[in-house]
Scaffold this active site. Structure first.
Site, PDB file in Angstrom:
ATOM      1  N   HIS A 150       3.393 -30.558 -55.362  1.00 14.44           N
ATOM      2  CA  HIS A 150       1.963 -30.221 -55.424  1.00 14.44           C
ATOM      3  C   HIS A 150       1.747 -28.996 -56.316  1.00 14.44           C
ATOM      4  O   HIS A 150       1.346 -27.934 -55.852  1.00 14.44           O
ATOM      5  CB  HIS A 150       1.429 -29.990 -54.012  1.00 14.44           C
ATOM      6  CG  HIS A 150      -0.060 -30.060 -53.917  1.00 14.44           C
ATOM      7  ND1 HIS A 150      -0.774 -31.188 -54.243  1.00 14.44           N
ATOM      8  CD2 HIS A 150      -0.983 -29.127 -53.544  1.00 14.44           C
ATOM      9  CE1 HIS A 150      -2.063 -30.962 -54.066  1.00 14.44           C
ATOM     10  NE2 HIS A 150      -2.208 -29.723 -53.644  1.00 14.44           N
TER      11      HIS A 150
ATOM     12  N   SER B 143      -6.237 -30.614 -56.753  1.00 16.36           N
ATOM     13  CA  SER B 143      -6.169 -30.856 -55.314  1.00 16.36           C
ATOM     14  C   SER B 143      -7.587 -31.072 -54.778  1.00 16.36           C
ATOM     15  O   SER B 143      -8.281 -31.972 -55.240  1.00 16.36           O
ATOM     16  CB  SER B 143      -5.440 -29.705 -54.620  1.00 16.36           C
ATOM     17  OG  SER B 143      -5.082 -30.055 -53.309  1.00 16.36           O
TER      18      SER B 143
ATOM     19  N   ASP C 190       4.869 -35.410 -54.726  1.00 10.69           N
ATOM     20  CA  ASP C 190       3.817 -34.682 -54.014  1.00 10.69           C
ATOM     21  C   ASP C 190       3.660 -35.228 -52.593  1.00 10.69           C
ATOM     22  O   ASP C 190       3.405 -36.415 -52.403  1.00 10.69           O
ATOM     23  CB  ASP C 190       2.507 -34.824 -54.790  1.00 10.69           C
ATOM     24  CG  ASP C 190       1.452 -33.809 -54.387  1.00 10.69           C
ATOM     25  OD1 ASP C 190       1.503 -33.324 -53.242  1.00 10.69           O
ATOM     26  OD2 ASP C 190       0.580 -33.509 -55.220  1.00 10.69           O
TER      27      ASP C 190
END
Length: 439
Positions: free
Chosen positions: A420, A309, A391
């Site tokens: 995610h 991320s 995601d």
């Protein structure tokens, strides 16, 4: 054959099915794909095994909805629209024998379509399929003085020598490795904290920098990735805000109130490339490499970066900024083509389209100096990237854009089912990939 095991054990590059459990008690929340216990089960099966189509091809998805494993003949409402964008069509279908096929349509331009499903307005799921995503290109421009800008900032930071306070943390030290809490001064005004783990046995080892995901937070779980030290790596897990992980909850609360809201730092100073908050963060990652490569037990060759991320973004940024990096692992990178919404399609986290006045010329100009796409262009070391199609934090549109720009040797693990998250198996596999990169 469907496998209804309660826990995902393997991620494959080409998944045939998506199995989604939706907890009844969390029915109105955004559901993850794999809660371990649930009464309800969605199955969504695209008619292309890899969930990918050419532009102009029509995508069809078989939808099933089960209660306690039993197919339900219920009405399913659906909306279909581009990745992260408003729906452009909607409809309803009644399942027969628990199943129905929905035609999602197609796209004329490269991208992803997202079908959002619900039963009784409560039990929700979504599935994304891609159309020629290998042709996706960034909206973000490549500034002519990009390299000069970052060289000047790194040169300025290096006028301040890296200074480190180092304290052994006995509660995290084992027979296999030692753990230290570090405070690293990265420039004249900023410091970061990090946990350094390294093998107990004397020797020369590769170094791994692990930047954090987004948020105002300290390092909460320094033991979660100790398999790096157990496999012969020196690993530094860092934070970016100068927050001591040993501070009290009261101290943490007092400090974090200054950040306005959880991820407000990502907008702090965005009007001016020289004053943007993330400038010192990007510099800090390179200064952390300065520190790691000064260690006497570094092997003198191997410098790795790894994160997910925002941490995936910072890993790619560091690999693009610092030629000492010899391999990079990134999961679903944030901060990628952030201005992409101006092209009427998905942009990257932190999704500035959700805030007011974020796409002024000044801010868009600043974004270009900090966007992952412009660091990805400059990476020369091997890269391993993982991302999922479902995601909604770091959407597949922007992950593909980053992937398409990388000209260095690269490998991917594409897991369409994933939102995610990654599994512990994937995280361990990434460590094994880095192990193969050791020179």
């Amino acid at each position: 054959m469907f496998n209804f095991a309660p826990k995902q054990t393997t991620e494959m590059k080409k998944l045939l099915f998506t199995l989604v459990f939706v907890l009844g008690s969390m029915a109105t929340a955004l559901a993850e794909n794999y809660p371990y216990r649930a009464d309800y089960l969605w199955l969504t099966v695209p008619n292309h095994a890899d969930w990918l189509y050419k532009t102009g091809e029509r995508a069809k998805v078989e939808v099933s909805f089960c209660l306690y494993g039993m197919p339900q003949n219920v009405e399913v409402a659906y909306e279909i629209g581009p990745d992260m964008m408003p729906a452009t069509s909607s409809g309803k279908v009644t399942l027969k024998n628990g199943r129905a096929v929905i035609d999602m349509g197609t796209m004329k331009k490269p991208g992803f379509l997202d079908m959002r499903l619900s039963v009784d307005g409560k039990y929700q799921h979504h599935v994304k399929v891609g159309f020629s995503p290998e042709l996706l290109k960034p909206y973000t421009k490549n500034p002519q003085d990009f390299d000069a800008f970052w060289k000047a900032n790194l040169d300025e930071a290096r006028k301040t020598p890296v200074s480190v306070s180092c304290n052994k943390v006995d509660k995290y030290t084992t027979d296999a490795f030692d753990c230290y809490l570090l405070k690293i001064k990265t420039d004249r005004r900023h410091s970061i904290y990090g946990y350094l783990t390294k093998p107990k046995k004397a020797g020369k080892y590769p170094v791994v920098l692990c930047p954090p995901g987004a948020g105002i937070k300290t390092i909460k779980e320094p033991m979660r990735s100790t398999f790096y030290a157990k496999n012969g790596f020196i690993r530094l897990e860092m934070e970016i805000h100068g927050l001591n992980p040993e501070m009290t909850d009261e101290q943490f609360k007092e400090i974090t109130t200054a950040f306005d809201y959880e991820n407000g730092y990502l907008t702090n100073g965005l009007d001016d490339r020289d004053n943007y908050y993330m400038k010192h963060v990007y510099v800090a990652c390179v200064r952390a490499i300065d520190y790691l490569t000064s260690l006497p037990d570094w092997d003198g060759k191997n410098v790795f970066v790894q994160g997910g991320s925002q941490g995936g973004a910072l890993s790619l940024v560091t690999a693009g900024l610092d030629p000492r990096v010899t391999a990079c692992v990134a999961n679903h990178p944030a901060l990628s083509d952030m201005a992409g919404y101006l092209d009427n399609r998905a942009g990257g986290y932190p999704h500035f389209n959700r805030l007011k006045n974020m796409f002024t010329p000044e801010k868009v100009n600043t974004m270009a100096y900090y966007d992952v796409v412009n660091f990805a262009r400059r990476i020369t070391c091997p890269v391993y990237i993982t991302w999922g199609y479902n995601d909604n934090v770091c959407p597949p549109t922007t992950s593909y854009i980053v992937w398409n720009l990388i000209t260095a040797p690269k490998e991917s693990l594409i897991t369409p089912i994933n939102e995610h998250w990654t599994t512990s198996e994937t995280n361990y596999t990434q460590m094994l990939w880095l192990k193969k990169q050791v020179k």
